[in-house]
Enzyme design. Structure first.
Site, mmCIF file in Angstrom:
data_model
loop_
_atom_site.group_PDB
_atom_site.id
_atom_site.type_symbol
_atom_site.label_atom_id
_atom_site.label_comp_id
_atom_site.label_asym_id
_atom_site.label_seq_id
_atom_site.Cartn_x
_atom_site.Cartn_y
_atom_site.Cartn_z
ATOM 1 N N PHE A 63 -58.786 14.349 -23.657
ATOM 2 C CA PHE A 63 -57.515 14.394 -23.698
ATOM 3 C C PHE A 63 -57.201 13.052 -24.409
ATOM 4 O O PHE A 63 -57.217 11.613 -24.114
ATOM 5 C CB PHE A 63 -56.420 14.395 -22.675
ATOM 6 C CG PHE A 63 -56.544 16.084 -21.491
ATOM 7 C CD1 PHE A 63 -56.634 17.360 -22.292
ATOM 8 C CD2 PHE A 63 -57.105 15.667 -19.625
ATOM 9 C CE1 PHE A 63 -57.014 18.106 -21.224
ATOM 10 C CE2 PHE A 63 -56.993 16.318 -19.276
ATOM 11 C CZ PHE A 63 -57.434 17.480 -19.927
ATOM 12 N N ASP A 64 -56.422 13.159 -25.573
ATOM 13 C CA ASP A 64 -56.207 11.749 -26.973
ATOM 14 C C ASP A 64 -54.240 11.891 -25.723
ATOM 15 O O ASP A 64 -53.720 10.820 -26.249
ATOM 16 C CB ASP A 64 -56.509 13.334 -28.117
ATOM 17 C CG ASP A 64 -57.416 12.295 -28.408
ATOM 18 O OD1 ASP A 64 -58.475 12.085 -27.399
ATOM 19 O OD2 ASP A 64 -57.481 13.855 -29.122
ATOM 20 N N VAL A 65 -53.305 13.391 -25.527
ATOM 21 C CA VAL A 65 -52.379 13.131 -25.421
ATOM 22 C C VAL A 65 -51.995 13.228 -24.162
ATOM 23 O O VAL A 65 -52.565 14.293 -23.047
ATOM 24 C CB VAL A 65 -51.627 14.325 -26.926
ATOM 25 C CG1 VAL A 65 -50.350 13.741 -26.409
ATOM 26 C CG2 VAL A 65 -52.014 13.900 -27.964
#
Lengths: 303, 303
Positions: free
Chosen positions: B21-23
């Site tokens: 995940f980035d967020v």
């Protein structure tokens, strides 16, 4: 399903219909009057029915007025009426609490969300209450109230019932207090659950909308003591001991008045077309609620 | 359905999960803290995620606080946070109104049932409003108000939206005014519809209960801009433009947080066991809402 009989102008049909019943339960607004406008020949019709020995009961969901308040409206309208003939949803709740529910003392006090009409009727049946018009609750909630409600120090330990009605002074403090009593096991009653209050030629939030915050927070519906709830019919019967088969409900609304009479297994129902519903709402096939008879205006019963 | 992965103590599993995940969208109460009690190692965990280049968004249904108010809570708790990382249901409603709904002027004013947090967020998006904390509405309804509401003379003709949130100063006048706008065609929105507000170790009426009177009177539910409504996800996306497949929702409640992430088709969901739900609520067969992974406390992500 047989179609309802149209009585306006049918002199013989009217007498035949009236002869079937000893007791008439009347809805008021939309039948006797609309707001402050009295319909034609209403007083004379009421006198005619009394003259024939009929017992009359005026049944209203209005919870803000006591029977004594409501009689003043009859006086103002020039309709002869005794206080004992008025049966409002506040009185209905008081009778239900005092004569049917009969919680053992001391945990039988009522927390009221409502106006003085409810308080007067509870007092008339000897029921103790808190809340209601108490000025101590007519204010904004303060930070210290949350703790006092949560730990119970601002609650009355003898409250066993929450009674929700039309309260023009509803606020967060009152809702939070009522919700706290419900979470502590109080029985949840409502004078009535009408969503709207018709007034000033418009619609305003009714008793059901004032109490909706309690319903949403608690997650359960109250037992309603107004039309069309049969708890109200039981309360009326608890006071008048009438023969249901010889009783007729007269009203303008199919989903409250007429349904109330049908579900209560009364001998008859009479729809009057001076209020909410029109004859198209019950004539023809497949209609959900159909009265036994109907009439254009109540005064048409004079023949 | 595959069972969720348990990450506490699984150092390799944690990094594998984080790398997806980035967020990260974080619920706050029950995840970062409970009331005024901060959970262990939360600040360090947040710093670790930032150190790995993750974008963080703190998502809360609390409608009484603006993002600026909410950042003060983070400061007090010692958790590093920017105002722009906070996404409350009031801000969500403001973004929805200003960037998605975009009603044409002048009939685009908002009637607010709620506190100053809502007003601040509407102002931050350039949305005009009436009601809210206006002291003119913090009083009992008077007989003349009924006529003025009914004929519209006390209403603002430019109101096109009613926004219902948590209002500790709710009263009959405010409900009647909001109901009048709805009857005149205003769009019905709610910051959130949580039935209860957990505070002072007890439950109080939540935003959904404050607005329940409007729902009951009007007969229709509002579009909610808080979890689990996807209108909130749309509003978050409207601001942050993130890649849903690379985004993870972290929360303690299955029926709000985790459902919010699953319905929003996010890449992942992480349940934290420091709040409402326990692992028994999602482990085993036939559970309605199941997260992708779970962890005892957020601080366990430090490994």
């Amino acid at each position: 399903m047989s179609q309802p009989r149209y009585l306006t102008g049918d002199k013989a049909g009217i007498q035949e219909f009236l002869d079937k019943f000893d007791v008439f339960l009347f809805d008021c607004d939309g039948v006797l009057w609309s707001g402050d406008h009295l319909f034609p020949n209403v007083a004379e019709t009421i006198e005619m029915l009394r003259g024939q020995g009929k017992q009359l009961v005026f049944v209203t969901n209005n919870s803000t007025k006591s029977r004594a308040d409501y009689k003043k409206k009859f006086d103002k309208m020039g309709i002869p009426c005794e206080v004992d003939e008025v049966f409002g949803s506040s009185y209905s709740a008081a009778v239900y609490i005092a004569r049917i529910l009969k919680l053992p003392a001391p945990k039988n006090k009522v927390y009221v969300l409502g106006e003085s009409g409810i308080e007067q009727e509870l007092a008339s049946e000897g029921v103790q209450y808190v809340g209601g018009t108490d000025l101590a609750l007519r204010r904004a909630i303060e930070p210290e109230d949350f703790a006092a409600i949560a730990d119970g120090s601002s609650l009355d330990p003898d409250v066993g019932i929450v009674l929700s009605g039309l309260d023009f002074h509803v606020n967060y403090l009152k809702l939070a207090t009522g919700f706290a009593y419900l979470q502590r096991g109080a029985i949840f009653l409502a004078t009535n659950t009408d969503s709207t209050l018709p007034t000033a030629h418009s619609l305003f939030p009714g008793a059901g909308s004032v109490g909706a915050g309690l319903v949403k927070a608690f997650g359960k519906e109250p037992l309603a003591l107004g039309k069309p709830s049969q708890a109200m019919m039981d309360a009326i019967e608890g006071k008048f001991h009438f023969d249901r088969s010889k009783t007729c409900m007269v009203g303008d609304r199919l989903n409250t008045d007429i349904q109330f009479g049908i579900e209560g297994k009364l001998g008859g129902t009479l729809a009057v077309l001076t209020g909410v519903n029109k004859k198209e709402d019950f004539l023809g096939e497949g209609k959900a609620v159909v009265p036994m008879a109907y009439i254009d205006t109540l005064g048409d019963l004079l023949g």
